[in-house]
Design a protein around this motif. Structure first.
Motif, short mmCIF file in Angstrom:
data_model
loop_
_atom_site.label_atom_id
_atom_site.label_comp_id
_atom_site.label_asym_id
_atom_site.label_seq_id
_atom_site.Cartn_x
_atom_site.Cartn_y
_atom_site.Cartn_z
N THR A 186 0.86 -1.25 0.21
CA THR A 186 0.16 0.36 0.10
C THR A 186 1.01 1.50 0.46
OG1 THR A 186 0.21 -0.03 2.42
CG2 THR A 186 -1.63 -1.07 0.59
N ASP A 187 2.21 1.16 0.05
CA ASP A 187 3.12 2.36 -0.10
C ASP A 187 3.66 2.60 -1.66
OD1 ASP A 187 5.37 3.90 -0.25
OD2 ASP A 187 5.59 4.03 2.19
N SER A 213 2.31 12.40 1.44
CA SER A 213 1.90 10.23 1.98
C SER A 213 2.14 9.75 0.75
CB SER A 213 0.42 10.43 2.29
OG SER A 213 0.20 9.09 2.17
N GLU A 245 1.12 6.57 1.14
CA GLU A 245 -0.19 5.10 1.20
C GLU A 245 -1.17 6.01 0.40
OE1 GLU A 245 -0.45 2.92 3.41
OE2 GLU A 245 1.32 3.14 4.03
#
Length: 612
Positions: free
Chosen positions: A294-295, A350, A352
């Motif tokens: 998910t990164d 971010s 994510e």
């Protein structure tokens, strides 16, 4: 010609020296020095490529050191493989450095950042130029050192410093094998000059052993199973570093070593089987892990591991030109994806992917170029990745490696799925959370490299396509002829890639597939999320025993070694305390001791003389 070749290498090295001295003072102006040096190196690399395309070939060596019969040489080699790599390394490094000017804006150590980028590139160029294995090994370690510095550039973060140490230590395992291989090669061949080694006919078993030892080094540098675990953690470095490391430099070094040493591998064919098997395992395994990451940077990191596996697969099944071709095309579409990810991170703060969504409307240049890179990665024609990946699959099929061919096709399916899972989540649909509220397109200094890399991701593969009569393969092959186009394999891989994209669309853009189609409690899901528990395996297999041995050694040192040392000291102190009562400083005491001594001596003498 050699003057030009020397300048290509020396300019980034000089840039490093200048910025080490003045980089802190100059700050962001340091970028002009590094970028300027890279512009000239790239221009001269184009000249070198044109020289080789015109039939030129240059090699110059001189003796650096001589010890008895052992001569250590240094030199520059320009042939088709090195000329191609010169252009790839310099253009990717140039575009990454331009992008970094915007991405690293305001960083207090930007001068040191550009210094490290310059020397990292210089180390890779030295490796590419090397006509002998000693020089390759020197450059190999130089790449390792500066990758450590760049991965851990933000060393204030514990995760970054740990990632840098992990990358350095894991690749050392592979380098140990490479080093042993060098020693064995010298014992057997009496030389480490590549042209002399390749002209020999080494025993098959010996050649295979040496080649496999060399491949150990490639397994470390190019993040192949089971030494792949360092590369995802290397995402802790600045995103431009990730783009450079994951495309044309560090991870490419292992593939380049196998390609450069191909005649040696052919002397021991079993070594090529090892390369093919490890490459296939790596390609498939990394693609499965990418399904659940998910990164945004780690999705691309596992993608890189998988694509490097494809390159090794191609070299291992005998598709030499295809493996090198994929190295070249990957060097364009993968930095495009990483820099695109950097543009997204710069906008939303971010990494994510489930913090993102709907960014395509706010970041049109980034989204379009990222889509181009994704299509190239997924293997959709006419994008670059299709032509090179197809050549590898065709080579596996033609050579009779059917199992490898099947796993290659399965990896195509997985690659297309996770690539468009990423694209659909990040750029389409509705925004998730507040991270994208103020997102906007990156400045021109960051967008321009994306556009240029997007152009190459779209067109670079065409030079190796049937439309261009496989021009790249003919240029690079050196006796390893490319397979005739296999349209059945082309069609199969393209259809499978489209199916993968379709599944991603149904899963993340429609409600055709339920959101819980894969339960998070599922054993396989947990297996992938935990990356096959490879880090845990190394922890319990290596780190825990090492700590246990260290604790035992500490206890032995404290109780046995220190005990013996302290015991001797205690005896000496007690003896000194006893002597202290004798050394009183009073003359009358000393006179008494003398009288006692004389009496004892007199009695002893009388006894010896037999008077009693």
């Amino acid at each position: 010609m050699m003057n030009y070749l020397s300048i290509i290498l020396l300019l980034p090295a000089l840039s490093f020296l200048v910025l080490v001295v003045f980089g802190k003072k100059w700050g962001e102006k340091s970028a002009y020095v590094s970028i300027g040096a890279m512009v000239v190196s790239f221009a001269l690399s184009i000249y070198a490529l044109l020289f080789v395309m015109g039939g030129g070939h240059t090699e110059i060596t001189f003796t650096w050191a001589s010890i008895g019969s052992f001569k250590l040489t240094f030199g520059l080699l320009l042939d088709a493989l090195s000329a191609m790599m010169l252009v790839v390394v310099t253009i990717v490094s140039l575009l990454v450095q331009i992008f970094s000017f915007g991405y690293m804006h305001g960083d207090k150590r930007i001068g040191w950042f550009y210094a490290c980028l310059s020397m990292f590139t210089a180390s890779m160029l030295l490796l590419v130029y090397s006509p002998n294995y000693v020089q390759i090994y020197m450059a190999w370690e130089g790449v390792g050192v500066f990758s450590y510095l760049l991965i851990g550039f933000w060393f204030e973060k514990r995760s970054a410093s740990d990632a840098a140490k992990k990358a350095f230590m894991v690749t050392r395992f592979g380098d140990l094998g490479f080093g042993v291989g060098l020693v064995l090669l010298y014992i057997v061949a009496g030389t480490l000059d590549m042209d002399k080694v390749f002209a020999m006919h080494l025993p098959e078993a010996t050649a295979a052993l040496i080649a496999i030892l060399f491949f150990c080094g490639a397994v470390g540098k190019s993040a192949q199973f089971p030494l792949h675990v360092w590369l995802p953690d290397a995402m802790e470095g600045p995103t431009p570093v990730s783009a450079l490391i994951h495309s044309a430099t560090m991870v490419a070094a292992g593939v380049y070593l196998v390609a450069r040493s191909y005649p040696l591998f052919e002397m021991g064919p079993v070594s090529l089987e090892v390369v093919a098997i490890i490459g296939t395992i790596t390609a498939f395994m990394a693609a499965t892990i990418a399904l659940t990451a998910t990164d945004i940077k780690k999705v691309l990191a596992y993608s890189t591991i998988s694509q490097l596996g494809y390159m090794m697969m191609g070299l291992g099944v005998g598709a030499y030109a295809a493996g090198v071709f994929h190295l070249m095309t990957h060097a364009f579409f993968k930095p495009l994806l990483f820099l695109g990810a950097g543009s997204v991170i710069h906008a939303v703060h971010s990494q994510e992917i489930f913090d993102m969504g709907g960014l395509g409307k706010k970041m049109k240049i980034t989204s379009i170029t990222f889509l181009i890179g994704g299509l190239a990665l997924a293997g959709i024609p006419p994008f670059a990745g299709f032509w090179s990946k197809d050549e590898i699959l065709a080579g596996a099929f033609a050579s009779g490696h059917i199992t490898i061919f099947i796993f290659g096709l399965l990896t195509v399916l997985l690659t297309a799925f996770y690539t468009f899972r990423l694209i659909f989540i990040v750029f389409f649909g509705k925004p998730r959370g507040h991270h994208g509220d103020h997102a906007h397109e990156s400045p021109a200094v960051m967008s321009m490299p994306l556009i240029i890399l997007g152009f190459f991701a779209l067109t670079a593969g065409l030079i190796g396509s049937p439309f261009a009569q496989n021009a790249f393969q003919g240029f690079i092959a050196h006796g390893h002829e490319a397979e005739a186009p296999n349209y059945m394999v082309m069609g199969a891989s393209c259809i499978i890639a489209l199916i993968g994209i379709g599944f991603a669309y149904m899963k993340y853009m429609t409600n055709v597939l339920p959101s819980n189609v894969i339960s998070k409690d599922n054993f396989f899901y947990k297996l992938l999320v935990n990356k096959y528990y490879m880090d845990e395996f190394y922890y319990y297999a290596l780190i825990v025993p090492t700590h246990a041995v260290a604790r035992a050694a500490l206890a032995f040192d404290q109780k046995v070694v220190d005990g013996a040392v302290n015991g001797v000291a205690w005896v000496s102190m007690q003896f000194g305390k006893g002597l202290r009562h004798i050394q009183t400083g009073y003359v009358q005491n000393y006179a008494l001791y003398m009288v006692i001594g004389l009496v004892v001596l007199l009695i002893w003498s009388i006894k010896i003389l037999g008077l009693f």
